[in-house]
Design an enzyme around this catalytic site. Structure first.
Site, PDB file in Angstrom:
ATOM      1  N   GLN A  86       0.839  -1.200   0.000  1.00 19.53           N
ATOM      2  CA  GLN A  86       0.000   0.000   0.000  1.00 19.53           C
ATOM      3  C   GLN A  86       0.874   1.251   0.000  1.00 19.53           C
ATOM      4  OE1 GLN A  86      -2.978  -0.411   3.088  1.00 19.53           O
ATOM      5  NE2 GLN A  86      -3.565  -2.434   2.394  1.00 19.53           N
ATOM      6  N   ASP A  87       1.115   1.837   1.173  1.00 22.72           N
ATOM      7  CA  ASP A  87       2.063   2.943   1.221  1.00 22.72           C
ATOM      8  C   ASP A  87       3.189   2.561   2.172  1.00 22.72           C
ATOM      9  OD1 ASP A  87       0.538   3.112   3.507  1.00 22.72           O
ATOM     10  OD2 ASP A  87       0.276   5.276   3.439  1.00 22.72           O
ATOM     11  N   PRO A  88       4.286   3.315   2.191  1.00 21.03           N
ATOM     12  CA  PRO A  88       5.452   2.918   2.981  1.00 21.03           C
ATOM     13  C   PRO A  88       5.168   2.905   4.483  1.00 21.03           C
ATOM     14  CG  PRO A  88       6.032   4.587   1.342  1.00 21.03           C
ATOM     15  CD  PRO A  88       4.536   4.527   1.390  1.00 21.03           C
ATOM     16  N   ILE A 147       1.523   3.577  -3.357  1.00 18.11           N
ATOM     17  CA  ILE A 147       1.844   4.958  -2.999  1.00 18.11           C
ATOM     18  C   ILE A 147       3.280   4.944  -2.505  1.00 18.11           C
ATOM     19  CG2 ILE A 147       1.214   6.957  -1.579  1.00 18.11           C
ATOM     20  CD1 ILE A 147      -0.962   6.086  -3.568  1.00 18.11           C
ATOM     21  N   GLY A 156      -1.302   6.637   4.831  1.00 18.42           N
ATOM     22  CA  GLY A 156      -2.220   7.053   3.772  1.00 18.42           C
ATOM     23  C   GLY A 156      -2.196   8.530   3.459  1.00 18.42           C
TER      24      GLY A 156
END
Length: 252
Positions: A86-88, A147, A156
């Protein structure tokens, strides 16, 4: 595609600006593979510049130099497995590769579950005591977040900064240009990317997210639990069937 994006999605960008690979932080083989036209380079450069400016007033992960680190581990033509995150990580341990952390950082809970699942598939697997997955990357495992940056302690937070078009481009181009890759999609956000993948040419594996929260959640889901999904063994069987060298999931 570019003309449609120009007209419907983005304001006009100057055509005459040419940004070399080092300006957009991307390894040159990936620049060529993704057909990064001057328009696309400008769009990516604008996103990177915006993030670099934001660093003056807040902490952003990963460091600027590591945002595209995934692109330096293997050439695009050598990709065999794609693991989509997803995102870091937002606690300071992000290194530009999904689920991975540099040596010296504690192994995050999601990655602990990933190691448990590898061991379930391969009982001889021993958790390495670190969370660096570069050895997987060098064998052709692309560890890609959808992302690529995040503000510290705000998961997020960069979902609307302009990364989605770029990571969608990566996924769709891999699907269109390569054959017989394995895409591992864990969690609803990753599974949504399955629409971009040609399932006649590739194997798509789906499961719930490897986070402990997802494992404990009793909500109804059409996807299997991550623990017990067997993806690492299934992926290697598929690669072997298509005359590709399987991944050695061992980490030193």
């Amino acid at each position: 595609m570019e003309e449609w994006l120009r007209k419907h999605m983005w304001p006009a960008l100057p055509d005459h600006q040419h940004h070399p690979s080092y300006d957009i932080l991307l390894a040159e083989p990936w620049v060529q593979f993704l057909d990064m036209t001057p328009f696309f380079r400008q769009k990516l450069y604008n996103t990177l510049s915006k993030i670099n400016e934001m660093r003056k007033s807040c902490i952003i992960y990963p460091p600027q130099a590591e945002i595209m680190s995934w692109s330096y581990l293997c050439a695009p033509e050598d990709v065999k497995v794609v693991i989509i995150g997803q995102d870091p990580y937002h606690g300071g341990q992000a290194n530009g590769q999904a689920f991975s952390v540099n040596k010296g950082f504690p192994v995050p809970p999601s990655l602990q579950n990933i190691f448990k699942e590898v061991r379930s598939c391969y009982p001889d697997f021993v958790s390495p005591g670190h969370g660096c997955l570069e050895e997987w990357g060098r064998q052709g495992v692309l560890l890609l977040n959808t992302i690529l940056t995040v503000e510290a302690k705000k998961p997020g937070s960069h979902s609307d900064l302009g990364w989605t078009w770029f990571t969608n481009l990566i996924i769709s181009t891999l699907s269109n240009k390569l054959n017989n890759c394995v895409f591992m999609l864990w969690g609803s956000k990753a599974i949504a990317k399955s629409l971009m993948i040609n399932k006649q040419r590739h194997l798509v594996l789906k499961a719930q997210h490897p986070s402990p929260l997802a494992a404990k959640n009793n909500y109804s889901s059409s996807q299997c639990k991550f623990l017990g999904c067997g993806h690492f063994l299934t992926a290697n069987k598929y690669l072997t069937q298509h005359n590709k060298v399987p991944i050695d999931w061992t980490l030193e």
